[in-house]
Each structure stands twice: as structure tokens, then as C-alpha cells.
Design a protein around this motif. Structure first.
Motif, PDB file in Angstrom:
ATOM      1  N   ALA A 229      -1.110  -9.212  -5.134  1.00 29.19           N
ATOM      2  CA  ALA A 229      -0.705 -10.148  -6.185  1.00 29.19           C
ATOM      3  C   ALA A 229      -0.539 -11.542  -5.591  1.00 29.19           C
ATOM      4  CB  ALA A 229       0.609  -9.704  -6.826  1.00 29.19           C
TER       5      ALA A 229
ATOM      6  N   THR B 173      -5.191  -3.718  -8.210  1.00 30.50           N
ATOM      7  CA  THR B 173      -5.030  -2.513  -7.405  1.00 30.50           C
ATOM      8  C   THR B 173      -6.380  -1.870  -7.112  1.00 30.50           C
ATOM      9  OG1 THR B 173      -4.683  -1.128  -9.362  1.00 30.50           O
ATOM     10  CG2 THR B 173      -2.724  -2.049  -8.304  1.00 30.50           C
TER      11      THR B 173
ATOM     12  N   SER C 288      -2.309  -2.760  -3.458  1.00 33.35           N
ATOM     13  CA  SER C 288      -1.907  -3.698  -4.499  1.00 33.35           C
ATOM     14  C   SER C 288      -1.837  -5.097  -3.906  1.00 33.35           C
ATOM     15  CB  SER C 288      -0.540  -3.308  -5.078  1.00 33.35           C
ATOM     16  OG  SER C 288      -0.058  -4.308  -5.956  1.00 33.35           O
TER      17      SER C 288
ATOM     18  N   TYR D 283       0.846  -1.190   0.000  1.00 35.93           N
ATOM     19  CA  TYR D 283       0.000   0.000   0.000  1.00 35.93           C
ATOM     20  C   TYR D 283       0.883   1.242   0.000  1.00 35.93           C
ATOM     21  CZ  TYR D 283       1.017   0.412   5.020  1.00 35.93           C
ATOM     22  OH  TYR D 283       1.647   0.547   6.232  1.00 35.93           O
TER      23      TYR D 283
ATOM     24  N   TRP E  56       5.863   2.640  -1.672  1.00 40.71           N
ATOM     25  CA  TRP E  56       5.088   1.446  -1.357  1.00 40.71           C
ATOM     26  C   TRP E  56       5.573   0.821  -0.055  1.00 40.71           C
ATOM     27  CZ3 TRP E  56       0.729   0.132  -3.778  1.00 40.71           C
ATOM     28  CH2 TRP E  56       0.498   0.622  -5.066  1.00 40.71           C
TER      29      TRP E  56
ATOM     30  N   THR F  22      -3.522   3.658  -2.086  1.00 38.38           N
ATOM     31  CA  THR F  22      -3.610   2.674  -3.156  1.00 38.38           C
ATOM     32  C   THR F  22      -3.167   1.325  -2.604  1.00 38.38           C
ATOM     33  OG1 THR F  22      -3.118   4.330  -4.843  1.00 38.38           O
ATOM     34  CG2 THR F  22      -2.863   2.030  -5.477  1.00 38.38           C
TER      35      THR F  22
ATOM     36  N   ALA G  68      -0.765  -8.148 -10.433  1.00 38.46           N
ATOM     37  CA  ALA G  68      -1.369  -7.483  -9.279  1.00 38.46           C
ATOM     38  C   ALA G  68      -2.708  -6.852  -9.641  1.00 38.46           C
ATOM     39  CB  ALA G  68      -0.430  -6.417  -8.733  1.00 38.46           C
TER      40      ALA G  68
END
Length: 199
Positions: free
Chosen positions: A124, A136, A122, A87, A94, A120, A134
């Protein structure tokens, strides 16, 4: 050369996500047999599909992130062993959630966030071979509302009627209550609460 009596052999060093064909003959003192029937096998690869149904439920300082695992036919031929969850706030760096990397649980709570901020997320899928694509999601944490607007007071007989409009912003969460306080204009002491909001 493979010794007699051996009936299986593992070949290492092959490329991932690649289909190979195999054949072999048998030998004795007189020579070799014809080649066996050709058989093929595909080596495992990283997951081919992203997670689905990615959602995030915000509070003021946390996000509960949940998702659905990729389908069994899209895991790359190797079981899912964990998830790469990251995130970031706005356009910042990140941050990785380490606990998700070795867990097949399809949810995680990210705590210690800033209220009323955009993040944001992500996610995966991972297996023994590598990491898949991934998915998002952008979401904002909640915050406290702004103050009520258009506050009016009308006098009555030993009473007063108050009216107001809802705040311009509810902070991302529905308004659940109001608190009203009053005091004599000439008072120098504190306010008296008439109706309390949530504690």
C-alpha cells in the motif's frame, strides 16, 4: 484578527481531503472593506489509488516483490513517502517489512521464507497524511523437484541404457539437469557418478 503587514497565514487543524473556501476583508480606522473574492483549496489526503503491476519473483527461500507507484494525480495531493509492505504464510499472521515504509523504491526482497509454501503479499502507498488502498498478490516459493519416475534399465554389451520420465513435480522451476550414478549390485562401497548435475 491578523496584524497589519501580514500577507499570509497558515490555518491548521483542518480535515484531510476536504475542499475549503476562504475570504477576508481589510480594516483601517474607518472600518472594514468589502469581502475579498472567494478562493478555495483542498487539503491533502492519503493516496487514493493502489500500486499497479504488482509481481513477485520466487526462489526457494525468498521473494523479490516489485510494483509501479500510483499516478501523480492519485497521491492524495501529497507525495508518496514510502510503502506499507506486508506478507504472510498461508493464513498466518502478517509480517511487516520495515525498510519499505520510508523508501520510495518500488521493489523489495523478502528473505528467510519456507520452500514450497504459499505466501500473500500486500503493498500500500503511504504519504505524510496516511496510507492508501492495498494491492495483494498470492505466490508460492520454489522447492526441489520430486524424483524421476518410470526408471528403466536395459542391458547391453558392457553397457546399460537408462530411460526415465520427468518428475511429477518440478518444484515450481524448470528441470535443468539430471545426475546418474551406478554401482555393481553386489558392491558394498559407494556410488560412481557418470554424469553430474549442477553443483
Amino acid at each position: 484578527e491578523i496584524d497589519a503587514g501580514t500577507e499570509s497565514r497558515t490555518l491548521t487543524g483542518l480535515a484531510t481531503s476536504t475542499t475549503y473556501e476562504f475570504q477576508l476583508p481589510a480594516y483601517n480606522s474607518e472600518g472594514g472593506s468589502a469581502w475579498s473574492a472567494i478562493r478555495s483549496a483542498t487539503t491533502a489526503g492519503a493516496p487514493k489509488a493502489a500500486v499497479t503491476n504488482l509481481v513477485a519473483t520466487p526462489t526457494a527461500t525468498s521473494l523479490r516483490v516489485a510494483w509501479s507507484a500510483p499516478g501523480s494525480t492519485t497521491t492524495g495531493g501529497s507525495p508518496i513517502t514510502g510503502y506499507s509492505v506486508m506478507y504472510r504464510k498461508g493464513t498466518g499472521s502478517w509480517v511487516t517489512v520495515p525498510s519499505a515504509a520510508t523508501s520510495t523504491t518500488t521493489n523489495v526482497t523478502i528473505a528467510g521464507l519456507t520452500a514450497k509454501s504459499s505466501y500473500t503479499i500486500s503493498v500500500a502507498p503511504r504519504n505524510a497524511v496516511g496510507e492508501g488502498p492495498a494491492a495483494t498478490l498470492s505466490v508460492a516459493t520454489l522447492g526441489v523437484p520430486t524424483a524421476p519416475t518410470d526408471v528403466k534399465a536395459a542391458r547391453g554389451d558392457a553397457s546399460a541404457t537408462l530411460a526415465w520420465s520427468p518428475p511429477a513435480s518440478n518444484g515450481g522451476s524448470a528441470i535443468t539437469a539430471y545426475e546418474l550414478q551406478y554401482r555393481a549390485k553386489s558392491a558394498t562401497n559407494g556410488w560412481t557418478t557418470w554424469r553430474s548435475g549442477p553443483t
